[in-house]
Enzyme design. Sequence first.
Site: not given
Ligand SMILES: *Cc1c(COP(=O)(O)O)cnc(C)c1O
Length: 473
Positions: A119
């Site tokens: 993220k």
């Molecule tokens: C947010 C997150 C996901 C999922 O991502 P999306 O964009 O919501 O599909 C997967 N793995 C981790 C570690 C995350 O923080």
Amino acid sequence: MKYISTRGQIKPIGFQDAVMMGLADDGGLIVPESIPSVADRLDELAAMDYPALACEIIGLFATDIPTNDLRELMRRTYGERYFTNDEAGLSGGGRVAPSVPVGDLHILELWHGPTLAFKDVALQLLGNLFEYILARRGGRLNILGATSGDTGSAAIHGCRGRDGLDIFIMHPRGRVSEIQRRQMTSVLDANVHNLAVEGSFDDCQRIMKTLASDIDFKRTYSLGAVNSVNWARVLAQIVYYFKAAFDVTAATGAQAVRVSVPTGNFGDILAGYYARRMGAPISGLILATNENDILSRFFNTGVYSLGEVYRTLSPSMDIQVASNFERYLFYKVGCDGGRIREMMEQFGKTGSLEIETDGPVDPLFTAGAADRQAVLATIRDTYRQHNYVLDPHTACGVHVANQQPGGDPLVCLATAHPAKFPDAVAAATGRDDLATHPCIAELMAAEERCTVLPEDIEAVRSFIENTVAGHSA
Ligand SMILES: *Cc1c(COP(=O)(O)O)cnc(C)c1O
């Protein structure tokens, strides 16, 4: 490039307005009016480093930011300062998005940012974009968010120390892991406000939604959002699909790659869908869920129907309603905003919607799920066979990738560093010394700052009012 809503009821707006709007004012999601192609420029793009590639791809969508400014923004976001650790030998995508061979797979490590999760790639850019836009337009922005763990810390690290904005992140007191809490509360910049709410994540979210839908409050305090529906987040993620496809086709001599994506809100994999439509050499997208499998069921049957939310080893994917799914659906129904309004209304009433199909919904997508046992076995086997430690989210994607038939090389998105989820790694391997990272060790000794508030909308409202009043005093 102009932006419209999936529900077809806003006037076209520019990129900067789209970033500031977050969710479209008609309740839909913001999408670009068209999807540009770079299919005739792949060789040129493949030769670029990450910041330059980001400037090219993002520049096609951010047409109201001058190229020189964009170049500077990308250098600031994805240049040296992005990275938190000094591991040597990272090649390919450089330190933003290196592709590392592990057995027959290529692991795309997206966790080299400050909170050790993918993220960061988007939220570091979003923080810089907010600062850039505010510097030109004047005024301030107050970001309000609710988090069950990971998004909050990446948002805080993206917004810390930025001019013109304050960030208020609510988390449910005592209900996030110690690592997750410390990644938020150890950020001591004056513009960061951690609020530990005496309630659940749902309570935090309800407070956020109530305040964000109070139009007077929203205007007076210019409330903004960093949640996963913000177009800039999807856009930032498109870049690393190109980078990985270039790196892995170059390393293997293949014409294209398949990409496996652990999925919760459909944000990350949606970026892969855009990359492919823009001409990235991607021959398939593999959607991997945990036991919360609403999305894998949809791609296999055409039925999108709510189930119960299960708690799993991969908490960031413990989601039923995937907030970015509406963007995919929009393309699936031929960009018909009226149709989307009908479908979402029906989904709101019945918890279910359906696409007519005989078999799989989309030839580009393969979908599968990984249960607890599969995740643990995947972490254990990958460690034993390849001496490489996966986090439990990444393990979902690796599990589903390992079930695919032969074909183009498989790239698996690694969405978090295993040190964020040491318990799952220990449960899988029987060892508690494998999932470590110097950043996490440092965190455990860091000073924390946090305000505890009751589960009360008015308490949060006055906290924001008092903070903002303090700036003008
Ligand atoms: C947010 C997150 C996901 C999922 O991502 P999306 O964009 O919501 O599909 C997967 N793995 C981790 C570690 C995350 O923080």
